[in-house]
Design a protein around this motif. Structure first.
Motif, PDB file in Angstrom:
ATOM      1  N   LEU A 192     -78.281  32.192  -0.964  1.00  0.00           N
ATOM      2  CA  LEU A 192     -78.914  30.945  -0.540  1.00  0.00           C
ATOM      3  C   LEU A 192     -80.432  30.980  -0.692  1.00  0.00           C
ATOM      4  O   LEU A 192     -81.040  30.013  -1.130  1.00  0.00           O
ATOM      5  CB  LEU A 192     -78.537  30.632   0.907  1.00  0.00           C
ATOM      6  N   HIS A 207     -79.982  23.558  -2.127  1.00  0.00           N
ATOM      7  CA  HIS A 207     -78.807  23.814  -1.305  1.00  0.00           C
ATOM      8  C   HIS A 207     -78.443  22.537  -0.556  1.00  0.00           C
ATOM      9  O   HIS A 207     -79.292  21.717  -0.225  1.00  0.00           O
ATOM     10  CB  HIS A 207     -78.984  25.002  -0.355  1.00  0.00           C
ATOM     11  N   GLN A 230     -75.836  20.842   2.512  1.00  0.00           N
ATOM     12  CA  GLN A 230     -74.932  21.083   3.628  1.00  0.00           C
ATOM     13  C   GLN A 230     -74.635  19.757   4.319  1.00  0.00           C
ATOM     14  O   GLN A 230     -75.411  18.814   4.235  1.00  0.00           O
ATOM     15  CB  GLN A 230     -75.515  22.087   4.620  1.00  0.00           C
ATOM     16  N   TRP A 231     -73.486  19.705   4.968  1.00  0.00           N
ATOM     17  CA  TRP A 231     -73.087  18.526   5.728  1.00  0.00           C
ATOM     18  C   TRP A 231     -73.589  18.689   7.159  1.00  0.00           C
ATOM     19  O   TRP A 231     -73.349  19.707   7.789  1.00  0.00           O
ATOM     20  CB  TRP A 231     -71.566  18.385   5.737  1.00  0.00           C
ATOM     21  N   ASP A 232     -74.287  17.690   7.667  1.00  0.00           N
ATOM     22  CA  ASP A 232     -74.785  17.710   9.041  1.00  0.00           C
ATOM     23  C   ASP A 232     -74.324  16.448   9.753  1.00  0.00           C
ATOM     24  O   ASP A 232     -74.259  15.373   9.153  1.00  0.00           O
ATOM     25  CB  ASP A 232     -76.310  17.746   9.075  1.00  0.00           C
ATOM     26  N   TYR A 263     -70.807  12.313   9.165  1.00  0.00           N
ATOM     27  CA  TYR A 263     -71.721  13.317   8.621  1.00  0.00           C
ATOM     28  C   TYR A 263     -72.492  12.771   7.432  1.00  0.00           C
ATOM     29  O   TYR A 263     -72.047  11.870   6.745  1.00  0.00           O
ATOM     30  CB  TYR A 263     -70.931  14.559   8.174  1.00  0.00           C
ATOM     31  N   ILE A 273     -75.149  14.254   4.091  1.00  0.00           N
ATOM     32  CA  ILE A 273     -75.544  15.437   3.333  1.00  0.00           C
ATOM     33  C   ILE A 273     -77.025  15.699   3.567  1.00  0.00           C
ATOM     34  O   ILE A 273     -77.854  14.798   3.487  1.00  0.00           O
ATOM     35  CB  ILE A 273     -75.293  15.241   1.830  1.00  0.00           C
ATOM     36  N   SER A 306     -66.036  19.165  -0.795  1.00  0.00           N
ATOM     37  CA  SER A 306     -66.823  20.245  -0.222  1.00  0.00           C
ATOM     38  C   SER A 306     -67.073  20.078   1.273  1.00  0.00           C
ATOM     39  O   SER A 306     -67.601  20.958   1.907  1.00  0.00           O
ATOM     40  CB  SER A 306     -68.159  20.381  -0.954  1.00  0.00           C
TER      41      SER A 306
END
Length: 93
Positions: free
Chosen positions: A2, A8, A10-12, A25, A27, A92
């Motif tokens: 990473l 990068h 990520q799902w938040d 959520y 991205i 993903s």
């Protein structure tokens, strides 16, 4: 690894104005260290200080006027994606 990635993703969870996690959520996209100079020197064309709006929104929320505080910020919208990319991102999650 990473720390060496150019980008990068990520799902938040989305958050309410009070900071509570919502039931959907979004991205979060981050850029790696080697892209930061390009980002700051070439891509950023302006920066807007939203501190006054955030302070006013916080005051409205504390006073029980959360709906009024939302009007201080632009509404969010779904970013349109090509179907293939949308499918890939959904897998993903």
């Amino acid at each position: 690894m990473l720390s060496e990635a150019a980008v990068h993703v990520q799902w938040d969870p989305e958050r309410s104005l009070r900071g509570a996690a919502l039931n959907h959520y979004s991205i979060q996209v981050g850029i790696g260290r080697h892209l930061i100079r390009t980002f700051t020197d070439d891509w950023v064309v302006s920066v807007t200080d939203l501190t006054p709006q955030v302070h006013k929104a916080a005051s409205l929320i504390r006073a029980g006027h959360a709906a009024k505080s939302q009007r201080l910020f632009p509404s969010e919208r779904v970013y349109p994606l090509p179907r293939a990319l949308e499918d890939r991102l959904a897998r993903s999650a």
